[in-house]
Motif scaffolding. Structure first.
Motif, PDB file in Angstrom:
ATOM      1  N   MET A   1       0.782  -0.991   0.056  1.00  0.00           N
ATOM      2  CA  MET A   1       0.117  -0.132   0.207  1.00  0.00           C
ATOM      3  C   MET A   1       1.070   1.233  -0.039  1.00  0.00           C
ATOM      4  N   LYS A   2       0.562   2.222  -0.888  1.00  0.00           N
ATOM      5  CA  LYS A   2       1.349   3.213  -1.013  1.00  0.00           C
ATOM      6  C   LYS A   2       0.870   4.338   0.150  1.00  0.00           C
ATOM      7  N   ASN A   3       1.799   5.195   0.469  1.00  0.00           N
ATOM      8  CA  ASN A   3       1.474   6.134   1.317  1.00  0.00           C
ATOM      9  C   ASN A   3       1.567   7.626   0.891  1.00  0.00           C
ATOM     10  N   PHE A   4       0.270   8.291   1.038  1.00  0.00           N
ATOM     11  CA  PHE A   4       0.102   9.652   0.745  1.00  0.00           C
ATOM     12  C   PHE A   4       0.162  10.602   1.849  1.00  0.00           C
ATOM     13  N   VAL A   5       0.735  11.315   2.085  1.00  0.00           N
ATOM     14  CA  VAL A   5       0.600  12.359   3.156  1.00  0.00           C
ATOM     15  C   VAL A   5       0.068  13.643   2.462  1.00  0.00           C
ATOM     16  N   PHE A   6      -1.185  14.077   3.111  1.00  0.00           N
ATOM     17  CA  PHE A   6      -1.929  15.311   2.791  1.00  0.00           C
ATOM     18  C   PHE A   6      -1.912  16.166   3.609  1.00  0.00           C
ATOM     19  N   ILE A   7      -1.163  17.576   3.319  1.00  0.00           N
ATOM     20  CA  ILE A   7      -1.099  18.363   3.985  1.00  0.00           C
ATOM     21  C   ILE A   7      -2.245  19.285   4.268  1.00  0.00           C
ATOM     22  N   SER A   8      -2.886  19.778   5.527  1.00  0.00           N
ATOM     23  CA  SER A   8      -3.959  20.526   5.714  1.00  0.00           C
ATOM     24  C   SER A   8      -5.109  19.971   5.056  1.00  0.00           C
ATOM     25  N   PRO A   9      -5.413  18.784   5.016  1.00  0.00           N
ATOM     26  CA  PRO A   9      -6.823  18.186   4.622  1.00  0.00           C
ATOM     27  C   PRO A   9      -7.980  18.690   5.165  1.00  0.00           C
ATOM     28  N   HIS A  10      -8.037  19.791   6.174  1.00  0.00           N
ATOM     29  CA  HIS A  10      -9.286  20.155   6.536  1.00  0.00           C
ATOM     30  C   HIS A  10      -9.434  21.799   6.054  1.00  0.00           C
ATOM     31  N   PHE A  11      -8.599  22.237   4.940  1.00  0.00           N
ATOM     32  CA  PHE A  11      -8.659  23.676   4.588  1.00  0.00           C
ATOM     33  C   PHE A  11      -8.433  23.709   3.126  1.00  0.00           C
ATOM     34  N   PRO A  12      -9.237  24.300   2.013  1.00  0.00           N
ATOM     35  CA  PRO A  12     -10.375  24.416   2.449  1.00  0.00           C
ATOM     36  C   PRO A  12     -11.332  23.262   2.886  1.00  0.00           C
ATOM     37  N   SER A  13     -12.613  23.536   3.389  1.00  0.00           N
ATOM     38  CA  SER A  13     -13.430  22.567   4.233  1.00  0.00           C
ATOM     39  C   SER A  13     -13.719  21.417   3.381  1.00  0.00           C
ATOM     40  N   SER A  14     -13.754  21.620   1.876  1.00  0.00           N
ATOM     41  CA  SER A  14     -14.156  20.433   0.909  1.00  0.00           C
ATOM     42  C   SER A  14     -12.919  19.712   0.707  1.00  0.00           C
ATOM     43  N   TYR A  15     -11.758  19.988   0.992  1.00  0.00           N
ATOM     44  CA  TYR A  15     -10.457  19.315   0.706  1.00  0.00           C
ATOM     45  C   TYR A  15     -10.450  17.718   1.176  1.00  0.00           C
ATOM     46  N   TRP A  16     -11.183  17.456   2.146  1.00  0.00           N
ATOM     47  CA  TRP A  16     -11.398  15.940   2.401  1.00  0.00           C
ATOM     48  C   TRP A  16     -11.730  15.086   1.352  1.00  0.00           C
ATOM     49  N   ARG A  17     -12.300  15.854   0.110  1.00  0.00           N
ATOM     50  CA  ARG A  17     -13.074  15.007  -0.823  1.00  0.00           C
ATOM     51  C   ARG A  17     -11.472  14.506  -1.651  1.00  0.00           C
ATOM     52  N   PHE A  18     -10.398  15.014  -1.842  1.00  0.00           N
ATOM     53  CA  PHE A  18      -9.186  14.698  -2.294  1.00  0.00           C
ATOM     54  C   PHE A  18      -8.767  13.247  -1.607  1.00  0.00           C
ATOM     55  N   CYS A  19      -8.853  13.497  -0.069  1.00  0.00           N
ATOM     56  CA  CYS A  19      -8.382  12.381   0.585  1.00  0.00           C
ATOM     57  C   CYS A  19      -9.158  11.072   0.452  1.00  0.00           C
ATOM     58  N   LEU A  20     -10.433  11.273   0.623  1.00  0.00           N
ATOM     59  CA  LEU A  20     -11.247  10.212   0.281  1.00  0.00           C
ATOM     60  C   LEU A  20     -11.014   9.621  -1.137  1.00  0.00           C
ATOM     61  N   ALA A  21     -11.125  10.412  -2.297  1.00  0.00           N
ATOM     62  CA  ALA A  21     -10.822   9.845  -3.470  1.00  0.00           C
ATOM     63  C   ALA A  21      -9.573   8.984  -3.567  1.00  0.00           C
ATOM     64  N   LEU A  22      -8.551   9.373  -2.861  1.00  0.00           N
ATOM     65  CA  LEU A  22      -7.185   8.683  -2.920  1.00  0.00           C
ATOM     66  C   LEU A  22      -7.319   7.452  -2.003  1.00  0.00           C
ATOM     67  N   LYS A  23      -7.950   7.611  -0.953  1.00  0.00           N
ATOM     68  CA  LYS A  23      -8.420   6.152  -0.166  1.00  0.00           C
ATOM     69  C   LYS A  23      -9.260   5.366  -0.816  1.00  0.00           C
ATOM     70  N   ASN A  24     -10.066   5.618  -1.751  1.00  0.00           N
ATOM     71  CA  ASN A  24     -10.974   4.692  -2.490  1.00  0.00           C
ATOM     72  C   ASN A  24     -10.054   3.979  -3.643  1.00  0.00           C
ATOM     73  N   ARG A  25      -9.034   4.689  -3.871  1.00  0.00           N
ATOM     74  CA  ARG A  25      -8.127   4.188  -5.005  1.00  0.00           C
ATOM     75  C   ARG A  25      -6.886   3.246  -4.232  1.00  0.00           C
ATOM     76  N   GLY A  26      -7.226   3.006  -2.932  1.00  0.00           N
ATOM     77  CA  GLY A  26      -6.276   2.053  -2.215  1.00  0.00           C
ATOM     78  C   GLY A  26      -4.847   2.698  -1.550  1.00  0.00           C
ATOM     79  N   PHE A  27      -4.783   3.979  -1.498  1.00  0.00           N
ATOM     80  CA  PHE A  27      -3.871   4.587  -0.805  1.00  0.00           C
ATOM     81  C   PHE A  27      -3.992   4.510   0.906  1.00  0.00           C
TER      82      PHE A  27
END
Length: 400
Positions: A1-27
């Motif tokens: 499993m590859k590790n993706f560090v996302f800086i400031s995932p809470h700002f802007p408040s919709s940026y959690w969507r980047f994280c969820l999309a990556l998580k759903n692809r196995g990161f």
């Protein structure tokens, strides 16, 4: 499993969507931010495999410790990104320190951040830019003004948004500005361009090929919004202008933008210009290698009937766009209001009349309000005429 560090995932408040999309692809998605964990939205917490609260992200060593913690626990970090202008340089430093080769290096950041260097890459692509000078002595600046004539426009060479930007109309204004400017900053001065600001936005793959493209039109110059405390409207179009698309492709190839969002800004000349061309000519302004500010990714989604958060994750995971791009496209606008003004119609009236069109509304984060306004309403329509009618309905003010 590859590790993706996302800086400031809470700002802007919709940026959690980047994280969820990556998580759903196995990161494995690992967040670092300055908000306490219990202040993250439920969606953001769900999208992250783990979160490290770094209360003082102004101290680089704190961020280094956070990344080191994740590296020690999960192994090598494969990706590190914030998709946020404010963190671009620190992102590059962290990649360098932890040998993360999947994103822009410190050398790349110069062309991403310095407006004077950006012009070199636009010109390398065969695109003519407004003439400029890096401000040094008052004599040299006056020589430049003699060449291009007043007005001129000056701003930090390395700056975010429209802060500390000035339109200068005569020698007196120039001398006052020069005397009072921040001596710690390097400024770029450009000939003034009377133009409509548009943008070319999208996402690339690892070969610097554009896998998704769209365009926004801005009613007001950002510096004018800040200076005059204006409310604002901008909109995303259903189809990118052919000439803009061709020029955008050349610019992206020149900048070698790989697996990234981009937001390139341009002028469309409102009148003939003696150096830049005829009325209607498209002229490069700036280059931003991240999504447009605030909730513009959401606006892009509404216009294109897609999910650009997912497209970004597709780029990282598959090096291509796997989203269905065949759905109907719209004009989608964001109209802002300022709390200092009184408006003819209440928000409830807007939502009632346009309940079939409104897609998103709320308040901008405090840090973005100077540039964008205090509150916003987004809506989508099939025609530009409907956008104009909606904008008037939202922003019409009570005469003071």
């Amino acid at each position: 499993m590859k590790n993706f560090v996302f800086i400031s995932p809470h700002f802007p408040s919709s940026y959690w969507r980047f994280c969820l999309a990556l998580k759903n692809r196995g990161f494995r998605v690992l967040g670092i931010g300055d908000a306490p964990y219990n202040e993250l939205s439920e969606e953001c917490r769900f999208a992250l495999d783990e979160y490290y609260c770094c209360t003082d992200m102004g101290d680089y060593e704190n961020e280094k410790r956070a990344v080191k913690y994740f590296e020690d626990k999960y192994g090598k970090i494969d990706y590190l990104e914030s998709n946020n202008e404010y963190w671009l340089e620190k992102d590059a430093h962290l990649r360098s320190d932890f040998n993360i080769t999947s994103g822009p290096t410190l050398k790349d950041i110069e062309k991403y951040k310095l407006k004077s260097v950006q012009k070199q890459y636009y010109e390398k692509a065969g695109l003519k830019c407004a003439r400029y000078i890096l401000v040094d002595t008052l004599d040299n600046v006056k020589k430049f003004v003699k060449e291009v004539n007043y007005p001129v426009f000056v701003k930090p060479d390395n700056g975010v948004g429209a802060q500390d930007s000035h339109k200068i109309k005569d020698d007196l204004e120039l001398e006052v500005w020069f005397k009072n400017k921040d001596s710690k900053k390097t400024y770029i001065m450009e000939e003034y361009v009377n133009g409509q600001i548009i943008s070319f936005d999208g996402i690339t793959n690892s070969k610097a090929e554009i896998i998704f493209a769209t365009s926004n039109v801005f009613e007001n110059d950002n510096s004018e919004i800040v200076e005059k405390e204006l409310d604002d409207m901008y909109y995303c179009v259903p189809k990118v202008d052919d000439a803009l698309l061709e020029m955008g492709k050349k610019a992206i190839a020149s900048f070698e933008v790989r697996n990234r969002f981009f937001h390139l800004e341009w002028f469309v000349l409102k009148e003939d210009h003696p150096y830049l061309g005829k009325k209607g000519t498209i002229v490069p302004l700036e280059a931003n290698m991240r999504p447009a500010g605030a909730y513009t990714p959401d606006l892009i989604n509404y216009a294109n009937s897609t999910n650009c958060y997912e497209i970004f994750a597709d780029s990282i995971a598959y090096d291509e766009n796997r989203e269905d791009m065949t759905y109907t496209k719209f004009f989608a606008c964001a109209c802002s209001r300022r709390n200092k003004y009184k408006y003819v119609r209440s928000l409830d009236e807007v939502l009632s009349k346009y309940h079939n069109n409104v897609t998103f509304y709320g308040s901008y984060p405090a840090v973005l309000r100077d540039d964008m306004g205090d509150t916003f309403v987004m809506a989508k329509f099939l025609t530009l005429e409907e956008i104009r009618e909606f904008d008037k309905f939202v922003r019409e003010k009570i005469a003071q």
